[in-house]
Design an enzyme around this catalytic site. Structure first.
Site, mmCIF file in Angstrom:
data_model
loop_
_atom_site.group_PDB
_atom_site.id
_atom_site.type_symbol
_atom_site.label_atom_id
_atom_site.label_comp_id
_atom_site.label_asym_id
_atom_site.label_seq_id
_atom_site.Cartn_x
_atom_site.Cartn_y
_atom_site.Cartn_z
ATOM 1 N N HIS A 101 -4.809 8.975 -6.841
ATOM 2 C CA HIS A 101 -3.697 9.882 -6.526
ATOM 3 C C HIS A 101 -2.496 9.527 -7.385
ATOM 4 C CE1 HIS A 101 -3.659 6.493 -3.708
ATOM 5 N NE2 HIS A 101 -2.346 6.525 -3.790
ATOM 6 N N HIS A 103 1.602 9.662 -7.240
ATOM 7 C CA HIS A 103 2.797 9.879 -6.411
ATOM 8 C C HIS A 103 3.837 10.629 -7.224
ATOM 9 C CE1 HIS A 103 1.941 6.800 -3.212
ATOM 10 N NE2 HIS A 103 1.213 6.276 -4.171
HETATM 11 P P1 5GP Z 1 -1.044 4.025 -2.424
HETATM 12 O O1 5GP Z 1 -0.346 2.850 -1.803
HETATM 13 O O2 5GP Z 1 -2.553 3.939 -2.231
HETATM 14 O O3 5GP Z 1 -0.667 4.262 -3.843
HETATM 15 O O4 5GP Z 1 -0.514 5.277 -1.640
HETATM 16 C C1 5GP Z 1 -1.076 5.812 -0.515
HETATM 17 C C2 5GP Z 1 -0.082 6.818 0.024
HETATM 18 O O5 5GP Z 1 -0.764 7.706 0.881
HETATM 19 C C3 5GP Z 1 1.057 6.214 0.854
HETATM 20 O O6 5GP Z 1 2.303 6.635 0.286
HETATM 21 C C4 5GP Z 1 0.835 6.779 2.258
HETATM 22 O O7 5GP Z 1 2.045 7.073 2.904
HETATM 23 C C5 5GP Z 1 0.023 8.021 1.985
HETATM 24 N N1 5GP Z 1 -0.910 8.384 3.042
HETATM 25 C C6 5GP Z 1 -1.842 7.567 3.617
HETATM 26 N N2 5GP Z 1 -2.567 8.237 4.526
HETATM 27 C C7 5GP Z 1 -2.094 9.516 4.508
HETATM 28 C C8 5GP Z 1 -2.452 10.684 5.252
HETATM 29 O O8 5GP Z 1 -3.331 10.693 6.115
HETATM 30 N N3 5GP Z 1 -1.740 11.823 4.981
HETATM 31 C C9 5GP Z 1 -0.756 11.867 4.037
HETATM 32 N N4 5GP Z 1 -0.130 13.032 3.852
HETATM 33 N N5 5GP Z 1 -0.385 10.772 3.328
HETATM 34 C C10 5GP Z 1 -1.054 9.614 3.573
#
Ligand code: 5GP
Ligand code: ZN
Length: 136
Positions: A101, A103
């Protein structure tokens, strides 16, 4: 391929509802449910790729195209002062969901967030050694 036990596969493919700001055949862009700032969004491919390195090059290029358009819409509509693109690969890099993903984090003057790193001060010798390790 979609992974049944992957939350982002289920969200990207519409099995779990999400606040979607953009969707096409290959991607969905959703609002992060734990946003760093107002409008923090995530670009999700509908296919499961664990991280950037697991993605085919054309999909990665497509993801950046989607990110650019959505980022521009966020800045425009939310009157943001700037925007960070953040893309974590591996737990050491802060990746908590193991489905690629990007951001999109709109930034506002004095929003209180600290997304950037603390710079270090390597010597010329250390920088040269790093360069050799990468290019040698
Ligand atoms: P990472 O730390 O893996 O780069 O980011 C994961 C992101 O996914 C975090 O910013 C977290 O808030 C978001 N996130 C995790 N689970 C969910 C979910 O079920 N729905 C949404 N909309 N965001 C999620
Ligand atoms: Zn997945």
């Amino acid at each position: 391929m979609k992974k049944d036990d992957c939350i982002f596969c289920r969200i990207a493919n519409g099995e779990i509802p999400s606040r979607t700001i953009y969707e096409d055949t290959d991607f969905r862009v959703i609002l992060d449910n734990g946003p760093a700032t107002r409008g923090h969004a995530l670009v999700l491919p509908k296919e499961h790729y664990e991280n950037l390195f697991a993605m085919p090059e054309d999909k990665a290029a497509q993801a950046m195209k989607v990110a650019r358009a959505a980022a521009s819409q966020l800045v425009d509509k939310l009157h943001a002062d700037g925007l960070n693109l953040v893309q974590n690969n591996g737990t050491a890099a802060g990746q908590t969901v193991q489905h690629f993903h990007i951001h999109l984090i709109p930034r506002y003057e004095n929003d209180g967030q600290h997304i950037l790193w603390s710079p270090s001060s390597p010597t010329d010798k250390e920088l040269d050694e790093t360069l050799r390790s990468i290019t040698g």
